[in-house]
Design a protein around this motif. Sequence first.
Motif, PDB file in Angstrom:
ATOM      1  N   ARG A  98     151.912   7.121 -70.296  1.00 10.98           N
ATOM      2  CA  ARG A  98     151.928   7.435 -68.865  1.00 10.98           C
ATOM      3  C   ARG A  98     150.908   6.561 -68.144  1.00 10.98           C
ATOM      4  NH1 ARG A  98     150.201  12.609 -67.090  1.00 10.98           N
ATOM      5  NH2 ARG A  98     149.114  12.967 -69.032  1.00 10.98           N
ATOM      6  N   PRO A  99     151.176   6.160 -66.881  1.00 12.38           N
ATOM      7  CA  PRO A  99     150.274   5.240 -66.174  1.00 12.38           C
ATOM      8  C   PRO A  99     148.833   5.757 -66.105  1.00 12.38           C
ATOM      9  CG  PRO A  99     152.318   5.504 -64.970  1.00 12.38           C
ATOM     10  CD  PRO A  99     152.393   6.455 -66.116  1.00 12.38           C
ATOM     11  N   ILE A 100     148.641   7.084 -66.160  1.00 11.63           N
ATOM     12  CA  ILE A 100     147.284   7.617 -66.028  1.00 11.63           C
ATOM     13  C   ILE A 100     146.360   7.064 -67.118  1.00 11.63           C
ATOM     14  CG2 ILE A 100     147.600   9.720 -67.430  1.00 11.63           C
ATOM     15  CD1 ILE A 100     146.063  10.815 -64.657  1.00 11.63           C
ATOM     16  N   TRP A 101     146.959   6.739 -68.264  1.00 14.76           N
ATOM     17  CA  TRP A 101     146.114   6.235 -69.361  1.00 14.76           C
ATOM     18  C   TRP A 101     145.609   4.829 -69.099  1.00 14.76           C
ATOM     19  CZ3 TRP A 101     144.015   9.805 -72.034  1.00 14.76           C
ATOM     20  CH2 TRP A 101     144.676  11.023 -72.187  1.00 14.76           C
ATOM     21  N   ASP A 102     146.270   4.102 -68.170  1.00 15.38           N
ATOM     22  CA  ASP A 102     145.740   2.778 -67.808  1.00 15.38           C
ATOM     23  C   ASP A 102     144.457   2.904 -67.008  1.00 15.38           C
ATOM     24  OD1 ASP A 102     147.914   1.682 -69.003  1.00 15.38           O
ATOM     25  OD2 ASP A 102     149.087   1.550 -67.143  1.00 15.38           O
ATOM     26  N   THR A 103     144.280   4.043 -66.328  1.00 15.56           N
ATOM     27  CA  THR A 103     143.104   4.200 -65.471  1.00 15.56           C
ATOM     28  C   THR A 103     141.907   4.750 -66.244  1.00 15.56           C
ATOM     29  OG1 THR A 103     143.610   6.475 -64.858  1.00 15.56           O
ATOM     30  CG2 THR A 103     144.630   4.758 -63.526  1.00 15.56           C
ATOM     31  N   MET A 104     142.120   5.170 -67.469  1.00 18.63           N
ATOM     32  CA  MET A 104     141.008   5.726 -68.265  1.00 18.63           C
ATOM     33  C   MET A 104     140.261   4.585 -68.937  1.00 18.63           C
ATOM     34  SD  MET A 104     141.165   9.111 -68.377  1.00 18.63           S
ATOM     35  CE  MET A 104     142.297  10.208 -67.523  1.00 18.63           C
ATOM     36  N   SER A 105     138.944   4.687 -68.949  1.00 23.16           N
ATOM     37  CA  SER A 105     138.196   3.668 -69.685  1.00 23.16           C
ATOM     38  C   SER A 105     138.454   3.867 -71.180  1.00 23.16           C
ATOM     39  CB  SER A 105     136.711   3.761 -69.372  1.00 23.16           C
ATOM     40  OG  SER A 105     136.328   5.101 -69.413  1.00 23.16           O
ATOM     41  N   ALA A 106     138.153   2.823 -71.943  1.00 25.84           N
ATOM     42  CA  ALA A 106     138.432   2.878 -73.385  1.00 25.84           C
ATOM     43  C   ALA A 106     137.654   4.015 -74.027  1.00 25.84           C
ATOM     44  CB  ALA A 106     138.037   1.553 -74.019  1.00 25.84           C
ATOM     45  N   ALA A 107     138.225   4.587 -75.075  1.00 23.89           N
ATOM     46  CA  ALA A 107     137.521   5.643 -75.805  1.00 23.89           C
ATOM     47  C   ALA A 107     136.213   5.068 -76.341  1.00 23.89           C
ATOM     48  CB  ALA A 107     138.391   6.130 -76.956  1.00 23.89           C
ATOM     49  N   THR A 108     135.132   5.830 -76.179  1.00 26.94           N
ATOM     50  CA  THR A 108     133.822   5.334 -76.598  1.00 26.94           C
ATOM     51  C   THR A 108     133.718   5.419 -78.115  1.00 26.94           C
ATOM     52  OG1 THR A 108     133.109   6.549 -74.668  1.00 26.94           O
ATOM     53  CG2 THR A 108     131.386   5.536 -76.005  1.00 26.94           C
ATOM     54  N   ASP A 109     133.331   4.324 -78.708  1.00 25.46           N
ATOM     55  CA  ASP A 109     133.092   4.359 -80.145  1.00 25.46           C
ATOM     56  C   ASP A 109     131.605   4.598 -80.358  1.00 25.46           C
ATOM     57  OD1 ASP A 109     132.838   4.125 -82.784  1.00 25.46           O
ATOM     58  OD2 ASP A 109     133.576   2.076 -82.954  1.00 25.46           O
ATOM     59  N   LEU A 110     131.248   5.878 -80.532  1.00 30.56           N
ATOM     60  CA  LEU A 110     129.837   6.232 -80.610  1.00 30.56           C
ATOM     61  C   LEU A 110     129.206   5.771 -81.917  1.00 30.56           C
ATOM     62  CD1 LEU A 110     130.141   9.789 -79.098  1.00 30.56           C
ATOM     63  CD2 LEU A 110     129.169   7.794 -78.011  1.00 30.56           C
ATOM     64  N   SER A 111     130.050   5.373 -82.855  1.00 31.52           N
ATOM     65  CA  SER A 111     129.472   4.921 -84.120  1.00 31.52           C
ATOM     66  C   SER A 111     129.081   3.450 -84.034  1.00 31.52           C
ATOM     67  CB  SER A 111     130.480   5.124 -85.246  1.00 31.52           C
ATOM     68  OG  SER A 111     131.619   4.340 -84.968  1.00 31.52           O
ATOM     69  N   ALA A 112     129.436   2.812 -82.899  1.00 26.12           N
ATOM     70  CA  ALA A 112     129.297   1.359 -82.855  1.00 26.12           C
ATOM     71  C   ALA A 112     127.849   0.877 -82.700  1.00 26.12           C
ATOM     72  CB  ALA A 112     130.145   0.813 -81.715  1.00 26.12           C
ATOM     73  N   ALA A 113     127.062   1.615 -81.941  1.00 23.38           N
ATOM     74  CA  ALA A 113     125.746   1.073 -81.592  1.00 23.38           C
ATOM     75  C   ALA A 113     124.827   1.013 -82.806  1.00 23.38           C
ATOM     76  CB  ALA A 113     125.122   1.932 -80.503  1.00 23.38           C
ATOM     77  N   ASP A 114     124.273  -0.165 -83.011  1.00 19.67           N
ATOM     78  CA  ASP A 114     123.273  -0.252 -84.077  1.00 19.67           C
ATOM     79  C   ASP A 114     122.029  -0.907 -83.483  1.00 19.67           C
ATOM     80  OD1 ASP A 114     124.388  -2.643 -83.661  1.00 19.67           O
ATOM     81  OD2 ASP A 114     124.994  -3.029 -85.726  1.00 19.67           O
ATOM     82  N   ALA A 115     121.674  -0.424 -82.295  1.00 17.05           N
ATOM     83  CA  ALA A 115     120.548  -1.012 -81.568  1.00 17.05           C
ATOM     84  C   ALA A 115     119.253  -0.805 -82.343  1.00 17.05           C
ATOM     85  CB  ALA A 115     120.447  -0.363 -80.191  1.00 17.05           C
TER      86      ALA A 115
END
Length: 471
Positions: A98-115
Amino acid sequence: MDLHVRLDGRGDLSGQIYRQVRTAILAGLLPAGQPLPPTRELAGDLGIARNTVSMAYDRLVAEGFLVARSGVGTFVADGLAQDRPGGDDGDQVALAPRPIWDTMSAATDLSAADAEFDFRPGIPDASLFPYAAWRRVTTCQLRTTAVGSGAHIAAAGHPPLRAAIARHVAVARGVPAGVDDVVVTSGSQQAVDLLARVLLSPGDVVAVEDPGYPLPRKLLTSSGFDVVPVPVDGEGLVVDALPDAARLVYVTPSHQFPLGTSMSLGRRLALLEWARRAGALIVEDDYDSEFRFAGRPFEPLAGLGAAGHVAYVGSFSKTLLPTLRLGFVVAPRSLRDAMHKAKQLLDWHTAVPPQAALAELINEGLFARHLKAMRRVYARRHHLVTSLLRRDFAGVLEPVPSLVGLHVTALLTDPAADDVQLAARARSAGVEVLPLSPLAVAHPVRGLALGYGAIAEDRIPGGLIRLRAGL
Ligand SMILES: Cc1ncc(COP(=O)(O)O)c(C=O)c1O
């Protein structure tokens, strides 16, 4: 791995096997080095002569798709997969969400940060999770038939956990709840989903804090409700700005996310009065108030009367781990049956083994002990972050007074400063912080939220020096 081969009729069986294996290799479904089933085994599975399979394998070996190692087996050769994992779409028409999913930002990958210095808000210290106790209660519970039975349980959750939660919220937060009032959910996010499902119709108006926690806002938007962002000031949600038509309002009164303020008593009473008048539901997300470092606890809305208009939502994502996906809701009794039906339709019930383990953890007093220890740890980190912000960032960042939770928020004093750019610069210097402006929809705010759950106390000064150097 079993190899699925579909044989059609009796003609050219060897050719059919050859083509299907070759297609699977090219699609990357059979990766390099993968052993193929022995010819005798595959022939047995397919009910055909072994020689038919051998002919197909021989041809694949001759063409370089397979490698035969004498006495060991037959394996997929290297470097053949064409970059098409998942198979060839062929002439299928691509299905669009559905077009509404184009307006959502990408799902956050909380495992990604290795700051190097991780000040992301809302993340508990996983290194201090009570692993030994959790292992013990899990092992103990897995021996019991409650967990081992083959049948589903009631949708509302594992009864001993519901009872333990009811006691916990009544004693620790003054929220009147009995075992029947509690529904165990997959985190607080599912609690919001359930409440909206049972109460609202498509197109209904709902209100959220602005700035606010984006997940419920996006969830409610994706479900087709008319989501209205309502401003927040130093006393919390501006009740006078609530739309008359709203049927549900999502709030974080104990520790507004992301600003960190607690809702004043006047506002809380005004909000309850508004809900009564409007015939609306307040969804009270009490996500991290277990960590209060000084002062009197704030009375939750759910403890101030108007029980028929408040759903009290809690989570074990901060007190234990977000990966457990354990939360709960104490909903108005009028919604109870519908909540149970909705929960069953969504996922039958939350997984029982972790529910049973948590019940045991609470009942043995280990959860309370863990909370007490974590409160001490986080209190020291909270004090350090706040005092260093005041000392070293004066004139640049203004901390919002707060004595609760897992993060501190500081507003940028220069109205022209760009918090997203600042956070990006900090990230390239190895410091992860959360800029506030993306959390606002219609009421702009600029600043940074700094969590102290994921960073050890002795790393905080170095991280803040690095952050300061980049501002
Ligand atoms: C405001 C707020 N509510 C709730 C949660 C926890 O959500 P869940 O219980 O779905 O993990 C978080 C976690 O980041 C949060 O920031």
